[in-house]
Design an enzyme around this catalytic site. Structure first.
Site, short mmCIF file in Angstrom:
data_model
loop_
_atom_site.label_atom_id
_atom_site.label_comp_id
_atom_site.label_asym_id
_atom_site.label_seq_id
_atom_site.Cartn_x
_atom_site.Cartn_y
_atom_site.Cartn_z
N CYS A 1 -16.09 13.05 6.90
CA CYS A 1 -16.63 13.24 5.55
C CYS A 1 -17.73 14.30 5.61
O CYS A 1 -18.27 14.58 6.67
CB CYS A 1 -17.19 11.90 5.08
SG CYS A 1 -17.97 11.92 3.47
N VAL B 1 0.84 -1.20 0.00
CA VAL B 1 0.00 0.00 0.00
C VAL B 1 0.87 1.26 0.00
O VAL B 1 0.36 2.37 0.07
CB VAL B 1 -0.94 0.01 1.24
CG1 VAL B 1 -1.90 -1.17 1.19
CG2 VAL B 1 -0.15 -0.01 2.55
N HIS C 1 -4.58 -4.65 -1.77
CA HIS C 1 -4.89 -4.23 -0.40
C HIS C 1 -5.06 -2.71 -0.27
O HIS C 1 -4.95 -2.18 0.83
CB HIS C 1 -3.83 -4.75 0.58
CG HIS C 1 -3.84 -6.25 0.72
ND1 HIS C 1 -2.79 -6.96 1.26
CD2 HIS C 1 -4.79 -7.16 0.39
CE1 HIS C 1 -3.10 -8.26 1.24
NE2 HIS C 1 -4.29 -8.40 0.72
N CYS D 1 -14.82 6.87 3.21
CA CYS D 1 -15.77 7.19 4.27
C CYS D 1 -16.44 5.91 4.76
O CYS D 1 -16.92 5.11 3.96
CB CYS D 1 -16.82 8.17 3.76
SG CYS D 1 -18.13 8.45 4.95
N PRO E 1 14.55 -13.99 1.02
CA PRO E 1 15.72 -14.47 1.77
C PRO E 1 15.37 -15.60 2.75
O PRO E 1 16.25 -16.36 3.15
CB PRO E 1 16.22 -13.23 2.52
CG PRO E 1 15.12 -12.24 2.47
CD PRO E 1 14.23 -12.59 1.31
C1 BJW Z 1 12.17 -9.90 1.78
C2 BJW Z 1 13.14 -8.97 2.01
C3 BJW Z 1 13.86 -8.56 0.91
C4 BJW Z 1 12.22 -9.35 3.88
N1 BJW Z 1 13.59 -9.07 -0.29
N2 BJW Z 1 11.92 -10.41 0.59
C5 BJW Z 1 -7.87 -18.93 4.45
C6 BJW Z 1 -7.38 -19.56 5.58
C7 BJW Z 1 -7.30 -18.86 6.79
C8 BJW Z 1 -7.70 -17.53 6.91
C9 BJW Z 1 -8.18 -16.91 5.78
C10 BJW Z 1 -8.28 -17.63 4.59
N3 BJW Z 1 -8.77 -16.77 3.65
C11 BJW Z 1 -8.96 -15.57 4.24
C12 BJW Z 1 -8.62 -15.63 5.53
C13 BJW Z 1 -8.64 -14.50 6.53
C14 BJW Z 1 -7.53 -13.52 6.31
C15 BJW Z 1 -6.21 -14.28 6.28
O1 BJW Z 1 -5.62 -14.52 5.24
N4 BJW Z 1 -5.67 -14.60 7.42
C16 BJW Z 1 -4.37 -15.29 7.48
C17 BJW Z 1 -3.41 -14.48 8.36
C18 BJW Z 1 -4.58 -16.69 7.93
N5 BJW Z 1 -7.73 -12.75 5.10
C19 BJW Z 1 -8.52 -11.68 5.09
O2 BJW Z 1 -9.13 -11.33 6.06
C20 BJW Z 1 -8.67 -10.94 3.77
N6 BJW Z 1 -10.04 -10.77 3.47
C21 BJW Z 1 -10.84 -11.78 3.18
O3 BJW Z 1 -10.46 -12.92 3.06
O4 BJW Z 1 -12.15 -11.40 3.03
C22 BJW Z 1 -13.16 -12.40 2.86
C23 BJW Z 1 -14.44 -11.66 2.66
C24 BJW Z 1 -15.17 -11.88 1.52
C25 BJW Z 1 -16.39 -11.20 1.34
C26 BJW Z 1 -16.83 -10.28 2.29
C27 BJW Z 1 -16.08 -10.05 3.42
C28 BJW Z 1 -14.89 -10.74 3.61
C29 BJW Z 1 -8.11 -9.54 3.89
C30 BJW Z 1 -6.65 -9.52 4.08
C31 BJW Z 1 -6.18 -8.05 4.25
C32 BJW Z 1 -4.72 -7.96 4.64
N7 BJW Z 1 -4.43 -6.62 5.06
C33 BJW Z 1 -3.07 -6.27 5.44
C34 BJW Z 1 -3.07 -4.80 5.97
C35 BJW Z 1 -3.22 -3.81 4.83
C36 BJW Z 1 -3.20 -2.40 5.30
C37 BJW Z 1 -1.89 -2.00 5.89
O5 BJW Z 1 -0.85 -2.04 5.18
O6 BJW Z 1 -1.85 -1.63 7.06
O7 BJW Z 1 -2.21 -6.41 4.31
S1 BJW Z 1 -2.36 -7.37 6.63
C38 BJW Z 1 -0.74 -7.31 5.96
O8 BJW Z 1 -0.36 -8.63 5.48
C39 BJW Z 1 -0.82 -6.41 4.73
C40 BJW Z 1 0.03 -7.16 3.74
O9 BJW Z 1 -0.28 -6.77 2.41
C41 BJW Z 1 -0.29 -8.58 4.04
C42 BJW Z 1 0.76 -9.56 3.58
O10 BJW Z 1 1.98 -9.34 4.21
P1 BJW Z 1 3.33 -9.46 3.38
O11 BJW Z 1 3.37 -8.43 2.34
O12 BJW Z 1 3.48 -10.87 2.94
O13 BJW Z 1 4.41 -9.06 4.48
P2 BJW Z 1 5.08 -9.96 5.64
O14 BJW Z 1 5.67 -9.03 6.63
O15 BJW Z 1 4.16 -10.99 6.13
O16 BJW Z 1 6.24 -10.74 4.88
C43 BJW Z 1 7.37 -10.07 4.35
C44 BJW Z 1 8.23 -11.10 3.63
O17 BJW Z 1 9.29 -10.42 3.00
C45 BJW Z 1 8.87 -12.13 4.56
O18 BJW Z 1 8.67 -13.42 4.01
C46 BJW Z 1 10.36 -11.78 4.53
O19 BJW Z 1 11.22 -12.92 4.61
C47 BJW Z 1 10.48 -11.14 3.19
N8 BJW Z 1 11.57 -10.19 3.03
N9 BJW Z 1 13.15 -8.67 3.40
C48 BJW Z 1 12.61 -10.01 -0.38
N10 BJW Z 1 14.86 -7.64 1.06
ZN ZN Z 2 -19.35 10.04 3.79
#
Ligand code: BJW
Ligand code: ZN
Length: 227
Positions: free
Chosen positions: A127, A85, A101, A109, A193
């Site tokens: 809003c 984001v 995301h 809003c 990594p």
């Molecule tokens: C390097 C590096 C270098 C370091 N080079 N690499 C199935 C099973 C179980 C649960 C669920 C499921 N399906 C859905 C769910 C629920 C949930 C979920 O997935 N939970 C899991 C934790 C189990 N999902 C949701 O709730 C999603 N919504 C949904 O499913 O809705 C259903 C629905 C349908 C209809 C109506 C209503 C609902 C929504 C998920 C939203 C995620 N939001 C966030 C916050 C965004 C806002 C913000 O930024 O504040 O998104 S959470 C956070 O995690 C953020 C990220 O985009 C996301 C992923 O994280 P990311 O990018 O992978 O980062 P890290 O820190 O985890 O990893 C970094 C990696 O980089 C590491 O591996 C390092 O090793 C590596 N790294 N240096 C390359 N130099």
């Molecule tokens: Zn509004």
């Protein structure tokens, strides 16, 4: 191409689940929820203000720049699907981009749903309808933008090659895209990594930071000069 927070790590931005992931001693995963915002909107707002400040001060790194060269080389055969984001892919110059995301720079809003990106972001805004404005990002339990998911899923089904960089592959539905692509016949490659939940389900794993690995891949393909 699928990216996550790790791609911005070399720009100095904290990942979610990394060692320096805490904000004021709190777990970002506990702030990135609708419940947290209902309970304590001011704190969640400060968290996002801090994230925006960090992102604004950061610069795209060689990994971001390599993906711009890749887009320029592949044109409409390229799609960048990002969970990030922070806006760094956009600032680097990628245009064929799907944000799963949302964006730190948009507000929505909570009452009428109106989206804006030209507001004073310092204080928690209201809003015109009286509703509270919130960050235009997708929190846990919320649906991802439908069009973005459709576009990303269609691309996963059609791709020949899928690179997955900088994501822990823990958060769904984004984490399911490489599997969709693999079943549809794509060659899948993880760049990270560390090992992740995806590591055993890709064809190839390149262990290293994306800021080094992506430019090296571009060089090897004769598309270099990414640094
Ligand atoms: C390097 C590096 C270098 C370091 N080079 N690499 C199935 C099973 C179980 C649960 C669920 C499921 N399906 C859905 C769910 C629920 C949930 C979920 O997935 N939970 C899991 C934790 C189990 N999902 C949701 O709730 C999603 N919504 C949904 O499913 O809705 C259903 C629905 C349908 C209809 C109506 C209503 C609902 C929504 C998920 C939203 C995620 N939001 C966030 C916050 C965004 C806002 C913000 O930024 O504040 O998104 S959470 C956070 O995690 C953020 C990220 O985009 C996301 C992923 O994280 P990311 O990018 O992978 O980062 P890290 O820190 O985890 O990893 C970094 C990696 O980089 C590491 O591996 C390092 O090793 C590596 N790294 N240096 C390359 N130099
Ligand atoms: Zn509004």
């Amino acid at each position: 191409m699928l990216t996550g927070a790790g791609v911005s790590a070399e720009s100095g931005l904290a990942t979610f689940r990394g060692p320096d992931g805490l904000w004021e001693g709190r777990d970002p995963m506990e702030l990135a929820t609708p419940k947290a915002f209902d309970r304590d909107p001011e704190t969640v707002w400060r968290f996002y203000a801090a994230r925006r400040a960090a992102a604004a001060a950061a610069l795209p790194n060689p990994g971001h720049r390599a993906l711009v060269l890749l887009e320029e080389a592949l044109e409409d055969r390229f799609l960048l699907v990002t969970q990030n984001v922070d806006g760094l892919h956009e600032r680097a110059g990628n245009r064929r981009l799907v944000r799963l995301h949302g964006s730190l720079w948009r507000l929505r809003c909570t009452a009428c749903g109106e989206e804006r990106e030209d507001l004073d972001l310092e204080t928690l805004p209201l809003c015109e309808c009286g509703g509270r404005r919130r960050p235009g990002v997708v929190w846990f339990g919320e649906a991802l933008p439908t069009k973005a998911v459709e576009h990303a899923t269609a691309a996963a089904n059609e791709a020949d090659v899928v690179l997955v960089a900088g994501t822990s592959s823990m958060v769904y539905p984004a984490a399911g895209l490489p599997e969709i692509a693999r079943r549809a016949g794509a060659h899948t490659v993880e760049i990270n990594p560390e090992r992740t939940d995806l590591s055993d389900r890709v064809h190839e794993r390149i262990a290293g930071p994306s800021g080094t690995v992506l430019p090296a891949l571009l060089d090897a393909a004769g598309l270099g000069a990414a640094r």
